[in-house]
Scaffold this active site. Structure first.
Site: not given
Ligand code: NAD
Length: 244
Positions: A18, A146, A183, A187
């Site tokens: 995202i 979470y 991610s 998962r």
């Molecule tokens: P992702 O999990 O694929 O990527 C996460 C990114 O965060 C990675 O690029 C990683 O390198 C970076 N990251 C991890 N630890 C870090 C740190 N300490 N400092 C800086 N960067 C760091 O991304 P996503 O699935 O798009 O999720 C992004 C956000 O959206 C998260 O907060 C997640 O909880 C939230 N979210 C995701 C979903 C989903 O279904 N994918 C749904 C609701 C909310």
């Protein structure tokens, strides 16, 4: 002209998923984008779009403060970094609890605390925080810590919105359902039966499909832009009806 022409947009966790879709969307809309992540190789792919790519671990307070000090102006802050720990409360050890709170909540405290003084000085700015439908909105099985952290993000967002509304600063958070990102795929692959896990994820989607990262980026753009100028303190759900 783009909807973000001349705006400085700062993002965390922009290397993939995202955060990356949001960075690309802000570039298309004419913003000056400063994108950060710990995964620098992947992040650097954004350089070809003219993005200023910076290594930033949002769990490192000194690094966050140095990062903020190096940027004179910030119009939009998108706090995206977060991690999904799977399990019930009984599966969650104290180290897992502390890690999730540090990465999912305290990171946003650090970033907002470092960047808000600039927005106050500028008399304006917009913050978008990443929450989830798995929060105070919906209890999702096996997402105990979470969901607890993402509920805290809603509280943090409302507190900031209330404190700085008179400074022309808006703060909102977004609550996605299941978004197709690297991610999420990871998962699914990590489950004992990935095929079954994929089917389970799809079965809970009332629209019969997952959300795309671009659909979430469209909402982030709206909340970051002046089009949402009367919206603050909101937790915007984007879940294809999952929480209905
Ligand atoms: P992702 O999990 O694929 O990527 C996460 C990114 O965060 C990675 O690029 C990683 O390198 C970076 N990251 C991890 N630890 C870090 C740190 N300490 N400092 C800086 N960067 C760091 O991304 P996503 O699935 O798009 O999720 C992004 C956000 O959206 C998260 O907060 C997640 O909880 C939230 N979210 C995701 C979903 C989903 O279904 N994918 C749904 C609701 C909310």
């Amino acid at each position: 002209p783009g909807r973000m022409e001349g705006k400085v947009v700062v993002l965390t966790a922009a290397a993939q998923g995202i955060g990356r879709a949001a960075a690309e969307t802000f570039v298309r809309e004419g913003a000056n984008v400063i994108a950060s992540d710990i995964q620098t190789d992947k992040l650097k792919e954004l350089e070809s779009l003219g993005v200023d790519c910076r290594k930033l671990d949002v769990m490192d307070s000194d690094a966050v403060n140095a990062f903020a000090a190096s940027i004179p102006r910030v119009d939009v802050l998108f706090n995206c970094a977060g991690f999904v720990f799977h399990g019930t409360i009984l599966d969650t050890e104290e180290k897992d609890w502390d890690f999730s709170f540090d990465l999912n909540v305290k990171s946003m405290y650090r970033m907002c605390r470092a960047i808000l003084p600039k927005m106050i000085e500028q008399n304006g700015g917009t913050i978008v925080n990443m929450s989830s439908v798995a929060s105070s909105i919906k209890g999702a099985p096996n997402r105990c810590v979470y969901g607890t952290t993402k509920a805290a993000v809603i509280g943090l967002t409302k507190a900031i919105a209330a404190d700085y509304v008179s400074n022309n600063i808006r703060a909102n958070c977004i609550c996605p359902g299941t978004v197709d990102t690297p991610s999420l795929q990871g998962r699914i692959q990590a489950q004992p039966n990935p095929g079954e896990a994929r089917k389970d994820f799809l079965a809970r989607q009332k629209m019969g499909r997952l959300c795309t990262a671009q659909e979430v980026a469209n909402l982030i753009l709206f909340l970051a832009s002046d089009e949402s100028s009367y919206i603050t303190g909101d937790a915007c759900v984007i879940d294809g009806g999952w929480s209905l």
